[in-house]
Design a protein around this motif. Structure first.
Motif, PDB file in Angstrom:
ATOM      1  N   ILE A  18      43.925  38.801  39.548  1.00 25.81           N
ATOM      2  CA  ILE A  18      42.448  38.758  39.183  1.00 25.81           C
ATOM      3  C   ILE A  18      41.882  39.529  37.670  1.00 25.81           C
ATOM      4  CG2 ILE A  18      40.139  38.747  39.977  1.00 25.81           C
ATOM      5  CD1 ILE A  18      40.396  37.268  42.716  1.00 25.81           C
ATOM      6  N   ILE A  19      42.133  40.983  38.074  1.00 23.71           N
ATOM      7  CA  ILE A  19      41.995  41.322  36.697  1.00 23.71           C
ATOM      8  C   ILE A  19      42.630  40.859  35.524  1.00 23.71           C
ATOM      9  CG2 ILE A  19      42.527  43.854  35.886  1.00 23.71           C
ATOM     10  CD1 ILE A  19      42.235  44.773  39.074  1.00 23.71           C
ATOM     11  N   PRO A  22      42.653  36.843  33.180  1.00 22.66           N
ATOM     12  CA  PRO A  22      41.163  36.700  32.073  1.00 22.66           C
ATOM     13  C   PRO A  22      41.048  36.937  31.439  1.00 22.66           C
ATOM     14  CG  PRO A  22      41.003  36.732  34.671  1.00 22.66           C
ATOM     15  CD  PRO A  22      42.316  36.759  34.669  1.00 22.66           C
ATOM     16  N   PRO A  51      31.601  37.900  32.954  1.00 21.69           N
ATOM     17  CA  PRO A  51      32.494  37.254  34.237  1.00 21.69           C
ATOM     18  C   PRO A  51      33.942  39.075  34.417  1.00 21.69           C
ATOM     19  CG  PRO A  51      32.254  35.486  33.419  1.00 21.69           C
ATOM     20  CD  PRO A  51      30.920  36.958  32.614  1.00 21.69           C
ATOM     21  N   PHE A  52      34.063  39.153  32.997  1.00 19.05           N
ATOM     22  CA  PHE A  52      35.560  39.913  32.965  1.00 19.05           C
ATOM     23  C   PHE A  52      34.696  40.902  33.553  1.00 19.05           C
ATOM     24  CE2 PHE A  52      36.197  37.694  28.678  1.00 19.05           C
ATOM     25  CZ  PHE A  52      37.348  36.549  29.427  1.00 19.05           C
ATOM     26  N   ALA A  55      35.157  40.031  37.338  1.00 17.90           N
ATOM     27  CA  ALA A  55      37.077  40.377  37.698  1.00 17.90           C
ATOM     28  C   ALA A  55      37.230  41.310  37.473  1.00 17.90           C
ATOM     29  CB  ALA A  55      37.603  39.616  37.282  1.00 17.90           C
ATOM     30  N   VAL A  56      36.960  42.278  36.538  1.00 14.03           N
ATOM     31  CA  VAL A  56      37.882  43.954  36.792  1.00 14.03           C
ATOM     32  C   VAL A  56      37.102  44.746  38.432  1.00 14.03           C
ATOM     33  CG1 VAL A  56      37.826  46.096  35.747  1.00 14.03           C
ATOM     34  CG2 VAL A  56      38.118  43.735  34.538  1.00 14.03           C
ATOM     35  N   LEU A  58      35.869  44.013  41.224  1.00 12.08           N
ATOM     36  CA  LEU A  58      35.834  43.330  42.612  1.00 12.08           C
ATOM     37  C   LEU A  58      37.557  43.499  42.740  1.00 12.08           C
ATOM     38  CD1 LEU A  58      34.069  39.650  42.677  1.00 12.08           C
ATOM     39  CD2 LEU A  58      33.702  42.502  43.579  1.00 12.08           C
ATOM     40  N   GLY A  59      38.133  43.226  42.081  1.00  9.74           N
ATOM     41  CA  GLY A  59      39.996  43.211  41.620  1.00  9.74           C
ATOM     42  C   GLY A  59      40.098  44.584  42.043  1.00  9.74           C
ATOM     43  N   CYS A  83      36.553  40.000  48.228  1.00  3.92           N
ATOM     44  CA  CYS A  83      36.415  40.846  46.955  1.00  3.92           C
ATOM     45  C   CYS A  83      36.828  40.114  45.712  1.00  3.92           C
ATOM     46  CB  CYS A  83      37.052  42.326  46.733  1.00  3.92           C
ATOM     47  SG  CYS A  83      35.391  43.941  47.759  1.00  3.92           S
ATOM     48  N   HIS A  84      37.768  39.107  46.748  1.00  6.38           N
ATOM     49  CA  HIS A  84      38.759  37.956  45.330  1.00  6.38           C
ATOM     50  C   HIS A  84      38.695  36.911  45.734  1.00  6.38           C
ATOM     51  CE1 HIS A  84      42.394  40.184  47.081  1.00  6.38           C
ATOM     52  NE2 HIS A  84      42.865  39.114  46.951  1.00  6.38           N
TER      53      HIS A  84
END
Length: 84
Positions: A18-19, A22, A51-52, A55-56, A58-59, A83-84
């Motif tokens: 996820i990190i 994207p 969103p990036f 994602a960073v 939450l990952g 979280c993901h």
């Protein structure tokens, strides 16, 4: 490998993907399509970047939870999965 360790490894792999995926797709495959496109307004670029960052964050939170907490703590494993 025990079931709990396998679950922790799978969650960690998902958090890393996820990190990495994207950001890699936008910077490598779509390099001229999104953030580096001069036709995009700064506000649109902000909405593309949000969103990036999410994602960073939450990952990274999922990886931190998986690193710090034991695999027998079902709440922490569920939180990392959430979280993901």
């Amino acid at each position: 490998m025990h079931r709990e360790q396998l679950a922790k490894w799978l969650l960690g792999t998902a958090a890393l993907s996820i990190i990495i995926i994207p950001i890699g797709v936008d910077t490598v495959l779509l390099a001229k399509g999104h953030m580096n496109n001069p036709a995009w307004l700064p506000h649109a670029k902000l909405h593309c970047a949000m969103p990036f960052f999410a994602a960073v964050f939450l990952g990274s939170a999922a990886l931190a939870i998986l690193k710090v907490r034991s695999v027998s703590d079902r709440f922490s494993m569920g939180l990392a999965a959430l979280c993901h």
